[in-house]
Write a protein that holds these residues in place. Structure first.
Motif, PDB file in Angstrom:
ATOM      1  N   GLY A 273       0.789  -1.230   0.000  1.00  0.00           N
ATOM      2  CA  GLY A 273       0.000   0.000   0.000  1.00  0.00           C
ATOM      3  C   GLY A 273       0.818   1.276   0.000  1.00  0.00           C
ATOM      4  O   GLY A 273       0.258   2.372  -0.117  1.00  0.00           O
ATOM      5  N   ASN A 274       2.127   1.161   0.117  1.00  0.00           N
ATOM      6  CA  ASN A 274       2.959   2.362   0.138  1.00  0.00           C
ATOM      7  C   ASN A 274       2.903   3.091  -1.200  1.00  0.00           C
ATOM      8  O   ASN A 274       3.000   2.472  -2.264  1.00  0.00           O
ATOM      9  CB  ASN A 274       4.413   2.006   0.452  1.00  0.00           C
ATOM     10  N   THR A 275       2.775   4.394  -1.132  1.00  0.00           N
ATOM     11  CA  THR A 275       2.782   5.219  -2.347  1.00  0.00           C
ATOM     12  C   THR A 275       3.970   6.184  -2.323  1.00  0.00           C
ATOM     13  O   THR A 275       4.835   6.130  -3.188  1.00  0.00           O
ATOM     14  CB  THR A 275       1.463   5.992  -2.489  1.00  0.00           C
ATOM     15  N   ASP A 276       4.020   7.059  -1.324  1.00  0.00           N
ATOM     16  CA  ASP A 276       5.124   8.011  -1.233  1.00  0.00           C
ATOM     17  C   ASP A 276       6.406   7.356  -0.710  1.00  0.00           C
ATOM     18  O   ASP A 276       7.510   7.856  -0.959  1.00  0.00           O
ATOM     19  CB  ASP A 276       4.744   9.179  -0.317  1.00  0.00           C
ATOM     20  N   LEU A 277       6.265   6.250   0.009  1.00  0.00           N
ATOM     21  CA  LEU A 277       7.417   5.526   0.534  1.00  0.00           C
ATOM     22  C   LEU A 277       7.679   4.275  -0.303  1.00  0.00           C
ATOM     23  O   LEU A 277       6.777   3.763  -0.969  1.00  0.00           O
ATOM     24  CB  LEU A 277       7.167   5.121   1.994  1.00  0.00           C
TER      25      LEU A 277
END
Length: 302
Positions: free
Chosen positions: A69-73
């Motif tokens: 689910g990480n987007t920016d990380l």
């Protein structure tokens, strides 16, 4: 104790050196079949993977966190913990993502060094524009002359960025499409796809495929029909039956048998006959001994 960050690992371990470290491990007696199974623990955000191993003189474990689910990380993060093999005293902590990003293309390159016919690679098509796609293009360009390199991805912007990254390494590539696979003599599958990336009838009869996208039994990148008519090489048979969806699903489909599988070690030791006129597929899932062999290379600049 030494600590090595991502940049230091990439500066120290070139694709050629990683390939040499893996080759030396196999020719010096490392038995992939004795590798401990990967431990996968489900947590609310995703999975935590633990991959321990021991080879003569050394022991270690890679701990990786996978957060889909990480987007920016980053989706993947982790570390490698290296111990002295005799005393189990801590020797180093190494960026785990760097180890993975180096060893996976190196394992594929090791297989390719035996599975590719002599001479230049006329057309290399890489499905996947992330670190593994870029890493495989770099590793193969280090191994052979690649006359045309094509990257195929779902996101055109990311594909362009990957092409630019390769250009900084001195590798010329272009963004392509699925039908570029039709005349490729080498195809790399480095995606998170759950179904085959191309049809078996749409690739050359003598294609070489390097598939490394997943370690889950319900996901595949290579069609069963192609698996069934190919020389199929895996890191270890038991590991492939436990983790390699391309293999497991092809067997379930009746296209492939366990007895058809050949191992990377046998290939490296010259115990597998390779017919370059028929398809050759290497299916890798990643194994602990590979991480350790590369991690040990950080303890010496030679």
């Amino acid at each position: 104790m030494k600590i090595f960050n991502y940049a230091e690992v990439l500066e120290t371990i070139s694709p050629a050196r990683a390939l040499s470290l893996l080759t030396s491990a196999l020719t010096s007696g490392v038995e992939p079949a004795e590798d401990p199974a990967r431990s996968i623990t489900a947590v609310p955000a995703g999975q935590i993977l633990s991959m321990p191993a021991a080879i003569p003189g050394w022991a270690g474990v890679k701990i990786i966190g996978l957060a889909p689910g990480n987007t920016d990380l980053p989706r993947i993060d982790g570390t490698y913990v290296l111990f002295d093999g005799q005393t189990l005293q801590l020797q180093a902590m190494i960026d785990g993502v760097a180890i993975t990003n180096i060893r996976t293309p190196a394992v594929s390159a090791l297989a390719a060094s035996k599975l590719l016919a002599p001479g230049a690679v006329d057309k290399l098509v890489v499905f996947g524009t992330g670190p593994q796609g870029v890493g495989h293009a770099r590793a193969l360009a280090d191994l052979r002359e690649v006359r045309e390199c094509v990257l195929v991805g779902r996101d055109h912007t990311k594909a362009e960025a990957a092409v630019a990254e390769l250009a900084q390494m001195g590798i010329t590539a272009r963004v392509g499409a699925q039908d570029d696979a039709r005349d490729a003599d080498v195809i790399v599958c480095a995606t998170s796809a759950g179904s085959a990336l191309f049809e078996a009838a749409d690739v050359r009869d003598d294609v070489c495929v390097l598939a490394i996208g997943s370690h889950e039994t319900d996901r595949r990148e290579v069609p069963a029909e192609l698996m069934g008519r190919s020389l199929v090489v895996v890191e270890d048979v038991a590991t492939a039956l436990r983790e390699a969806g391309d293999v497991v699903m092809a067997i379930e489909d009746g296209a492939l048998a366990e007895s058809d599988l050949r191992t990377l070690k046998d290939l490296v030791l010259g115990e597998v006959e390779v017919d370059y006129t028929k398809p050759r597929v290497f299916k890798g899932t990643g194994m602990s001994w590979e991480d350790l062999a590369v991690a040990v290379g950080m303890m010496s600049k030679e």
